[in-house]
Design a protein around this motif. Sequence first.
Motif, short mmCIF file in Angstrom:
data_model
loop_
_atom_site.label_atom_id
_atom_site.label_comp_id
_atom_site.label_asym_id
_atom_site.label_seq_id
_atom_site.Cartn_x
_atom_site.Cartn_y
_atom_site.Cartn_z
N ILE A 457 0.83 -1.21 0.00
CA ILE A 457 0.00 0.00 0.00
C ILE A 457 0.86 1.26 0.00
O ILE A 457 0.59 2.21 -0.74
N ILE A 458 1.91 1.29 0.82
CA ILE A 458 2.71 2.52 0.91
C ILE A 458 3.51 2.77 -0.37
O ILE A 458 4.04 3.88 -0.55
N GLN A 459 3.56 1.78 -1.27
CA GLN A 459 4.29 1.96 -2.52
C GLN A 459 3.38 2.17 -3.73
O GLN A 459 3.84 2.25 -4.86
N LEU A 460 2.06 2.29 -3.49
CA LEU A 460 1.13 2.47 -4.60
C LEU A 460 1.36 3.83 -5.28
O LEU A 460 1.50 4.85 -4.59
N PRO A 461 1.37 3.86 -6.60
CA PRO A 461 1.72 5.09 -7.31
C PRO A 461 0.67 6.19 -7.25
O PRO A 461 0.99 7.36 -7.46
N ASN A 462 -0.61 5.85 -6.96
CA ASN A 462 -1.67 6.86 -7.00
C ASN A 462 -1.94 7.54 -5.66
O ASN A 462 -2.61 8.57 -5.60
N ILE A 463 -1.44 6.96 -4.57
CA ILE A 463 -1.77 7.48 -3.24
C ILE A 463 -0.81 8.60 -2.85
O ILE A 463 0.41 8.49 -2.99
N GLU A 464 -1.39 9.68 -2.33
CA GLU A 464 -0.60 10.86 -1.94
C GLU A 464 -0.46 10.98 -0.43
O GLU A 464 0.45 11.68 0.05
N ALA A 465 -1.36 10.36 0.33
CA ALA A 465 -1.26 10.40 1.80
C ALA A 465 -2.04 9.22 2.37
O ALA A 465 -3.01 8.76 1.77
N ILE A 466 -1.59 8.75 3.51
CA ILE A 466 -2.24 7.63 4.20
C ILE A 466 -2.42 8.02 5.67
O ILE A 466 -1.51 8.59 6.29
N LEU A 467 -3.59 7.72 6.19
CA LEU A 467 -3.83 7.86 7.63
C LEU A 467 -4.46 6.56 8.12
O LEU A 467 -5.39 6.06 7.49
N PHE A 468 -3.92 6.01 9.19
CA PHE A 468 -4.53 4.80 9.75
C PHE A 468 -4.66 4.93 11.26
O PHE A 468 -3.76 5.41 11.95
N ILE A 469 -5.85 4.54 11.75
CA ILE A 469 -6.08 4.42 13.19
C ILE A 469 -5.60 3.04 13.60
O ILE A 469 -5.88 2.05 12.93
N THR A 470 -4.88 2.96 14.69
CA THR A 470 -4.40 1.65 15.13
C THR A 470 -4.17 1.63 16.64
O THR A 470 -3.88 2.65 17.26
N HIS A 471 -4.36 0.44 17.22
CA HIS A 471 -3.92 0.19 18.59
C HIS A 471 -2.58 -0.51 18.60
O HIS A 471 -2.04 -0.79 19.67
N ASP A 472 -2.04 -0.80 17.43
CA ASP A 472 -0.78 -1.52 17.29
C ASP A 472 0.36 -0.50 17.17
O ASP A 472 0.61 0.04 16.10
N ILE A 473 1.03 -0.24 18.28
CA ILE A 473 2.12 0.74 18.26
C ILE A 473 3.20 0.34 17.28
O ILE A 473 3.81 1.18 16.61
N ASP A 474 3.43 -0.96 17.14
CA ASP A 474 4.47 -1.42 16.22
C ASP A 474 4.15 -1.08 14.77
O ASP A 474 5.04 -0.82 13.96
N LEU A 475 2.86 -1.05 14.41
CA LEU A 475 2.47 -0.65 13.06
C LEU A 475 2.86 0.81 12.82
O LEU A 475 3.34 1.17 11.74
N ALA A 476 2.67 1.64 13.84
CA ALA A 476 3.07 3.05 13.75
C ALA A 476 4.59 3.18 13.63
O ALA A 476 5.11 3.97 12.84
N ILE A 477 5.30 2.38 14.41
CA ILE A 477 6.77 2.43 14.39
C ILE A 477 7.31 2.09 13.01
O ILE A 477 8.22 2.74 12.49
N ILE A 478 6.73 1.06 12.38
CA ILE A 478 7.27 0.54 11.13
C ILE A 478 6.89 1.41 9.93
O ILE A 478 7.71 1.63 9.04
N TYR A 479 5.66 1.95 9.92
CA TYR A 479 5.17 2.57 8.69
C TYR A 479 4.93 4.07 8.75
O TYR A 479 4.93 4.73 7.70
#
Length: 545
Positions: A457-479
């Motif tokens: 998803i973070i490498q898709l050519p059409n996306i200009e911004a991503i926002l995600f709600i998460t309880h997974d701190i590690d997801l925030a750390i990585i991405y």
Amino acid sequence: MAQPLVWVNDLTFRYRERPEPALREISFEAQAGELLLIAGASGCGKTTLIRCLNGLIPRSYKGELQGEILLDGKSIANLPLARISQMVGTVLQDPERQILGTRVRNEVAFGLENLALPREEIIQRIDEALTYLGIHHLRDRETFNLSGGEKQKVALAGVLAMRPKILLLDEPLASLDPASAQETLRIVRQMVDEGLCVLMVEHRVEDVLKIHPDRVLLMEGGQIRYLGDVEGLYQVVNYREIKLPASEVLKRARHDPAPPLLQVLPSVQADTKTSEQAPLVRFEQVCFGYETKPNVLQDVNFEIRRGDVIAVLGANGAGKTTLVKHAIGLLKPTSGRVLINGVDTRHLSVAEIARTLGYVFQSPSHMLFAPTVYDELAFGPRNLEHPKDQIEKEVMEALEIVNLSGREKDPPLSLSFGQQKRVSIAAVLAMRSRILIMDEPTAGQDYQNYMDFMDAIIQLPNIEAILFITHDIDLAIIYANRVALMSEGRLVADGKPQDVLKDLERLRDWRLVPTSLLQLNLEMLPTSGKFLRAEALAHLPSLKS
């Protein structure tokens, strides 16, 4: 040895609409006072096993069933569901599917009323269950206005009030903030120590290991791959498939090739004028409230800019989902305003906003309705009037990203919760929105699946911004390259992950629990210069030498 509370012998099951069995020759047993962790990839058969144990298979889910199940020494083959429900309680992955009552007290009372218990006893059991889980303050709240995590706790209270001997928990941590997850696990351990037999399906294996499950049952392709103690699990499990403590990953990943460097939001990186452009979304002093809860959002100032990958963190009920529902126009501010491309959302329809923002709901049951996966994914692009030949390409590419190629003809609601969540993500990806907003994208996902689709998803050519709600701190750390932290309706922190997440005591005040990966990243920050996944930290020069 005492007679096991759960005894399963040679269990095989195939859903009526599927060519292959979902379970193959499953045999195991579980005792009173035992916590059995059931782990494995999304779609491997974990939820199907739960449905067999609580009698929903073959009564509600039809197919070919072979083998035998005894609960407390009784075969459940010919027992009515009402009798089975008195022996075994179930908390589903998606609390939306379990909650029927309009108010919390009514929801917890539902099963007790069906047992025709006296009114006084029902009231007593309601109060005992709510107090046991620390949610007595929710007793008179409307269930509709609860957060996902609060609904999960209410669903558990309704089951505990029935006083079953066996408790089946299907992804009980999926909707919970880190502190609530810890509290729930502590309660689970307490219930087990008091003699309850608990079978817990959970992808957050690292978290469950902290309460020392007695045994682990690892499933793969509908079969048991491993059944034994935790130490034995470490010997057979692939660290890319099951999320293990960061220190364990670090030891193993040193001997494997380094993970590839990913180009995040490539269309933005190619644009040298990004920093000069106006924000895609702007919140200006936004306040919002419901009749029963007037201060859900309080004076929120917030922007989404091109190139942002934003993780929104915070406790259950902090206002995270309400925030993003303002961004997509489902809610309008009580005061202040939200601008999309400079236009007030009060002057835009939800359909108009959808051309810019794609939104993945927290619960896939809020999104899925079509007869097939293909129809589900094609619905959005058709409504946005994409060319017919382009729609097929968009659908197939989205399915590949979420690892569901070949499932185009499957009914979405026949899939596992984790697979349904990926269908809902793919449905939004197929629309090719410029901004992607996801509410708990990794709920119900095994580690490898969510890493693979997030990488894509973070490498898709059409996306200009991503926002995600998460309880997974590690997801925030990585991405994430930005972390926005909410507490009691306010935006209390917003910045780089290494700045927002460095104060561990403040994180605990905000009901966030530091993970082994966060602590490892903070230790390695002078060398790495930024937060990285454990597999990448393992290849830093200071560790490789």
